[in-house]
Scaffold this motif. Structure first.
Motif, PDB file in Angstrom:
ATOM      1  N   ASP A  87       2.067  10.530 -14.605  1.00  0.00           N
ATOM      2  CA  ASP A  87       2.525   9.139 -14.535  1.00  0.00           C
ATOM      3  C   ASP A  87       1.318   8.229 -14.744  1.00  0.00           C
ATOM      4  O   ASP A  87       0.367   8.617 -15.426  1.00  0.00           O
ATOM      5  CB  ASP A  87       3.230   8.899 -13.197  1.00  0.00           C
ATOM      6  N   HIS A  88       1.329   7.053 -14.109  1.00  0.00           N
ATOM      7  CA  HIS A  88       0.300   6.064 -14.418  1.00  0.00           C
ATOM      8  C   HIS A  88      -1.091   6.474 -13.933  1.00  0.00           C
ATOM      9  O   HIS A  88      -2.084   6.141 -14.565  1.00  0.00           O
ATOM     10  CB  HIS A  88       0.691   4.709 -13.816  1.00  0.00           C
ATOM     11  N   LEU A  89      -1.184   7.188 -12.836  1.00  0.00           N
ATOM     12  CA  LEU A  89      -2.482   7.671 -12.364  1.00  0.00           C
ATOM     13  C   LEU A  89      -2.778   8.997 -13.066  1.00  0.00           C
ATOM     14  O   LEU A  89      -2.990  10.045 -12.467  1.00  0.00           O
ATOM     15  CB  LEU A  89      -2.459   7.829 -10.841  1.00  0.00           C
ATOM     16  N   THR A  90      -2.822   8.916 -14.381  1.00  0.00           N
ATOM     17  CA  THR A  90      -2.782  10.069 -15.267  1.00  0.00           C
ATOM     18  C   THR A  90      -3.890  11.072 -15.021  1.00  0.00           C
ATOM     19  O   THR A  90      -3.656  12.286 -15.025  1.00  0.00           O
ATOM     20  CB  THR A  90      -2.845   9.589 -16.737  1.00  0.00           C
ATOM     21  N   ASN A  91      -5.111  10.591 -14.829  1.00  0.00           N
ATOM     22  CA  ASN A  91      -6.240  11.511 -14.715  1.00  0.00           C
ATOM     23  C   ASN A  91      -6.220  12.315 -13.421  1.00  0.00           C
ATOM     24  O   ASN A  91      -6.862  13.360 -13.327  1.00  0.00           O
ATOM     25  CB  ASN A  91      -7.573  10.767 -14.834  1.00  0.00           C
ATOM     26  N   LEU A  92      -5.476  11.835 -12.406  1.00  0.00           N
ATOM     27  CA  LEU A  92      -5.313  12.590 -11.167  1.00  0.00           C
ATOM     28  C   LEU A  92      -4.012  13.381 -11.148  1.00  0.00           C
ATOM     29  O   LEU A  92      -3.908  14.395 -10.462  1.00  0.00           O
ATOM     30  CB  LEU A  92      -5.365  11.644  -9.958  1.00  0.00           C
ATOM     31  N   ASP A  93      -3.019  12.922 -11.888  1.00  0.00           N
ATOM     32  CA  ASP A  93      -1.759  13.664 -11.970  1.00  0.00           C
ATOM     33  C   ASP A  93      -1.947  14.996 -12.691  1.00  0.00           C
ATOM     34  O   ASP A  93      -1.393  16.021 -12.294  1.00  0.00           O
ATOM     35  CB  ASP A  93      -0.698  12.833 -12.706  1.00  0.00           C
ATOM     36  N   ASN A  94      -2.713  14.956 -13.784  1.00  0.00           N
ATOM     37  CA  ASN A  94      -2.967  16.178 -14.548  1.00  0.00           C
ATOM     38  C   ASN A  94      -4.454  16.209 -14.905  1.00  0.00           C
ATOM     39  O   ASN A  94      -4.841  16.041 -16.075  1.00  0.00           O
ATOM     40  CB  ASN A  94      -2.109  16.201 -15.811  1.00  0.00           C
ATOM     41  N   PRO A  95      -5.308  16.416 -13.906  1.00  0.00           N
ATOM     42  CA  PRO A  95      -6.755  16.338 -14.133  1.00  0.00           C
ATOM     43  C   PRO A  95      -7.281  17.377 -15.111  1.00  0.00           C
ATOM     44  O   PRO A  95      -8.212  17.097 -15.875  1.00  0.00           O
ATOM     45  CB  PRO A  95      -7.351  16.544 -12.733  1.00  0.00           C
ATOM     46  N   THR A  96      -6.677  18.558 -15.129  1.00  0.00           N
ATOM     47  CA  THR A  96      -7.166  19.611 -16.013  1.00  0.00           C
ATOM     48  C   THR A  96      -6.997  19.226 -17.477  1.00  0.00           C
ATOM     49  O   THR A  96      -7.943  19.300 -18.277  1.00  0.00           O
ATOM     50  CB  THR A  96      -6.430  20.940 -15.737  1.00  0.00           C
TER      51      THR A  96
ATOM     52  N   LYS B  39       3.879  11.008  -7.251  1.00  0.00           N
ATOM     53  CA  LYS B  39       5.044  11.808  -7.625  1.00  0.00           C
ATOM     54  C   LYS B  39       4.649  13.181  -8.155  1.00  0.00           C
ATOM     55  O   LYS B  39       5.262  14.195  -7.819  1.00  0.00           O
ATOM     56  CB  LYS B  39       5.864  11.046  -8.675  1.00  0.00           C
ATOM     57  N   PHE B  40       3.599  13.240  -9.004  1.00  0.00           N
ATOM     58  CA  PHE B  40       3.206  14.500  -9.631  1.00  0.00           C
ATOM     59  C   PHE B  40       2.068  15.195  -8.894  1.00  0.00           C
ATOM     60  O   PHE B  40       1.861  16.382  -9.067  1.00  0.00           O
ATOM     61  CB  PHE B  40       2.809  14.263 -11.098  1.00  0.00           C
ATOM     62  N   ASN B  41       1.326  14.441  -8.118  1.00  0.00           N
ATOM     63  CA  ASN B  41       0.227  15.013  -7.356  1.00  0.00           C
ATOM     64  C   ASN B  41       0.262  14.415  -5.954  1.00  0.00           C
ATOM     65  O   ASN B  41      -0.230  13.306  -5.735  1.00  0.00           O
ATOM     66  CB  ASN B  41      -1.114  14.724  -8.027  1.00  0.00           C
ATOM     67  N   PRO B  42       0.846  15.126  -4.982  1.00  0.00           N
ATOM     68  CA  PRO B  42       0.998  14.586  -3.631  1.00  0.00           C
ATOM     69  C   PRO B  42      -0.308  14.142  -2.982  1.00  0.00           C
ATOM     70  O   PRO B  42      -0.319  13.245  -2.148  1.00  0.00           O
ATOM     71  CB  PRO B  42       1.628  15.745  -2.859  1.00  0.00           C
ATOM     72  N   SER B  43      -1.423  14.755  -3.386  1.00  0.00           N
ATOM     73  CA  SER B  43      -2.701  14.383  -2.783  1.00  0.00           C
ATOM     74  C   SER B  43      -3.151  12.983  -3.207  1.00  0.00           C
ATOM     75  O   SER B  43      -4.064  12.412  -2.605  1.00  0.00           O
ATOM     76  CB  SER B  43      -3.786  15.408  -3.127  1.00  0.00           C
ATOM     77  N   ASN B  44      -2.521  12.429  -4.253  1.00  0.00           N
ATOM     78  CA  ASN B  44      -2.847  11.060  -4.650  1.00  0.00           C
ATOM     79  C   ASN B  44      -2.551  10.072  -3.522  1.00  0.00           C
ATOM     80  O   ASN B  44      -3.193   9.017  -3.422  1.00  0.00           O
ATOM     81  CB  ASN B  44      -2.029  10.632  -5.878  1.00  0.00           C
ATOM     82  N   LYS B  45      -1.577  10.407  -2.681  1.00  0.00           N
ATOM     83  CA  LYS B  45      -1.126   9.451  -1.667  1.00  0.00           C
ATOM     84  C   LYS B  45      -2.254   9.060  -0.719  1.00  0.00           C
ATOM     85  O   LYS B  45      -2.468   7.879  -0.453  1.00  0.00           O
ATOM     86  CB  LYS B  45       0.061  10.018  -0.888  1.00  0.00           C
ATOM     87  N   SER B  46      -2.987  10.035  -0.216  1.00  0.00           N
ATOM     88  CA  SER B  46      -4.066   9.722   0.724  1.00  0.00           C
ATOM     89  C   SER B  46      -5.183   8.955   0.032  1.00  0.00           C
ATOM     90  O   SER B  46      -5.796   8.054   0.622  1.00  0.00           O
ATOM     91  CB  SER B  46      -4.612  10.996   1.361  1.00  0.00           C
TER      92      SER B  46
ATOM     93  N   LYS C  79       0.825  -1.204   0.000  1.00  0.00           N
ATOM     94  CA  LYS C  79       0.000   0.000   0.000  1.00  0.00           C
ATOM     95  C   LYS C  79       0.864   1.262   0.000  1.00  0.00           C
ATOM     96  O   LYS C  79       0.647   2.166  -0.825  1.00  0.00           O
ATOM     97  CB  LYS C  79      -0.930  -0.005   1.210  1.00  0.00           C
ATOM     98  N   GLU C  80       1.845   1.329   0.891  1.00  0.00           N
ATOM     99  CA  GLU C  80       2.662   2.531   1.010  1.00  0.00           C
ATOM    100  C   GLU C  80       3.550   2.738  -0.207  1.00  0.00           C
ATOM    101  O   GLU C  80       3.756   3.872  -0.666  1.00  0.00           O
ATOM    102  CB  GLU C  80       3.503   2.466   2.287  1.00  0.00           C
ATOM    103  N   LEU C  81       4.117   1.647  -0.731  1.00  0.00           N
ATOM    104  CA  LEU C  81       4.965   1.747  -1.916  1.00  0.00           C
ATOM    105  C   LEU C  81       4.157   2.252  -3.111  1.00  0.00           C
ATOM    106  O   LEU C  81       4.588   3.149  -3.839  1.00  0.00           O
ATOM    107  CB  LEU C  81       5.598   0.396  -2.230  1.00  0.00           C
ATOM    108  N   THR C  82       2.972   1.677  -3.309  1.00  0.00           N
ATOM    109  CA  THR C  82       2.114   2.099  -4.417  1.00  0.00           C
ATOM    110  C   THR C  82       1.700   3.555  -4.254  1.00  0.00           C
ATOM    111  O   THR C  82       1.721   4.332  -5.217  1.00  0.00           O
ATOM    112  CB  THR C  82       0.866   1.211  -4.507  1.00  0.00           C
ATOM    113  N   ALA C  83       1.326   3.938  -3.031  1.00  0.00           N
ATOM    114  CA  ALA C  83       0.911   5.319  -2.775  1.00  0.00           C
ATOM    115  C   ALA C  83       2.039   6.300  -3.082  1.00  0.00           C
ATOM    116  O   ALA C  83       1.803   7.378  -3.652  1.00  0.00           O
ATOM    117  CB  ALA C  83       0.454   5.465  -1.328  1.00  0.00           C
ATOM    118  N   SER C  84       3.266   5.934  -2.736  1.00  0.00           N
ATOM    119  CA  SER C  84       4.412   6.811  -2.994  1.00  0.00           C
ATOM    120  C   SER C  84       4.693   6.929  -4.490  1.00  0.00           C
ATOM    121  O   SER C  84       4.931   8.030  -5.014  1.00  0.00           O
ATOM    122  CB  SER C  84       5.653   6.293  -2.268  1.00  0.00           C
ATOM    123  N   ILE C  85       4.669   5.808  -5.186  1.00  0.00           N
ATOM    124  CA  ILE C  85       4.949   5.795  -6.621  1.00  0.00           C
ATOM    125  C   ILE C  85       3.918   6.620  -7.385  1.00  0.00           C
ATOM    126  O   ILE C  85       4.256   7.364  -8.323  1.00  0.00           O
ATOM    127  CB  ILE C  85       4.978   4.350  -7.155  1.00  0.00           C
ATOM    128  N   LEU C  86       2.652   6.511  -6.985  1.00  0.00           N
ATOM    129  CA  LEU C  86       1.572   7.160  -7.728  1.00  0.00           C
ATOM    130  C   LEU C  86       1.298   8.602  -7.299  1.00  0.00           C
ATOM    131  O   LEU C  86       0.346   9.214  -7.782  1.00  0.00           O
ATOM    132  CB  LEU C  86       0.286   6.330  -7.604  1.00  0.00           C
TER     133      LEU C  86
END
Length: 261
Positions: free
Chosen positions: A235-244, A157-164, A148-155
């Motif tokens: 990155d891979h969580l593309t729609n949250l990394d750059n939602p606009t 990188k571009f949007n820190p709020s993705n972690k929670s 869980k923590e490793l995935t949260a950190s990897i995803l």
């Protein structure tokens, strides 16, 4: 909360807005909340549907081996349940793969595809062939909290709020169900289905997403007439990394191809 009972599972879904239907399907280990930025922007003009794939979020996972064919059956059943004649399907990663299979198996139900960071096979080359068995073994051995923590950190990188968000979505799945579902996910195979896709298709790929990068050019060439666009700073969580940017591109595609039923 709205549920659909289908194929031995309770499937959770949410519907917002009105207009032409767009169904959003999340990636593995995520849930329907992944699409919040897009729903917030698009629900004014479209009927937007989000759902939790079986074994994720509020949806249940029946006992036994996970058959990946059930994923597209569930999505088709959801469309029937909501009396949606056809819809644009938008999915990220596993969600994109489910959308591909739904378009291939139920072409009359799909009038467009938006595929974000989407794989179509887990046997593309030696990396997948050897990496998939290794991933199952390592995930079984590692403490689930590490995964869980490793995935949260990897995803994040571009949007820190993705972690929670990633932590929250992982917490809705126990380790046993995660491993069963991951094994089913790795069995998904659509190489033979790509030339069956005839609806307008938009392929989006984050410029920093190495996870599925090697499959994207073949995906584009195999789906005739498909459009391809790279999303910046994602990155891979593309729609949250750059939602606009993702939302703008999705909206443009919907206006161009599917502004009305």
């Amino acid at each position: 909360m709205p549920y659909l009972q289908v194929n031995g599972a309770k499937i959770y879904y949410e519907v917002s807005g009105s207009g032409p239907a767009v169904v959003f399907t999340h990636g593995h280990s995520m849930n329907h909340k992944q699409w919040h930025p897009q729903i917030e922007a698009l629900a004014e003009n479209y009927q937007t549907i989000t759902w939790d794939v079986r074994g994720h979020g509020h949806s249940t996972l029946p006992p036994g081996e996970v058959n990946p064919r059930d994923f597209s059956k569930d999505l088709n059943a959801l469309l029937n349940h909501l009396q949606i004649r056809n819809a644009v399907l938008c999915g990220l990663s596993m969600g994109g793969h489910i959308s591909i299979q739904t378009a291939a198996y139920y072409p009359e139900k799909v009038k467009g595809l938006i595929l974000i960071g989407t794989p179509f096979t887990n046997r593309f080359n030696w990396f997948e062939k050897y990496g998939a068995p290794f991933s199952k073994l390592s995930l079984r051995i590692l403490p689930y909290s590490w995964t869980k923590e490793l995935t949260a950190s990897i995803l994040s990188k571009f949007n820190p709020s993705n972690k929670s968000y990633v932590r929250e979505s992982f917490s809705q799945i126990n380790k046993a169900d995660f491993l069963r579902h991951w094994s089913g996910n790795l069995k998904m195979e659509s190489t033979h289905l790509l030339d069956h896709i005839t609806c307008p298709t938009l392929i989006l790929h984050g410029d920093q997403d190495k996870m599925v990068a090697r499959q994207q050019s073949l995906l584009k060439s195999a789906i005739k007439g498909s459009e391809f666009k790279t999303i910046s700073n994602a990155d891979h969580l593309t729609n949250l990394d750059n939602p606009t940017e993702v939302t703008e591109v999705i909206h443009s595609f919907l206006i161009s191809h599917h502004s009305s039923d």
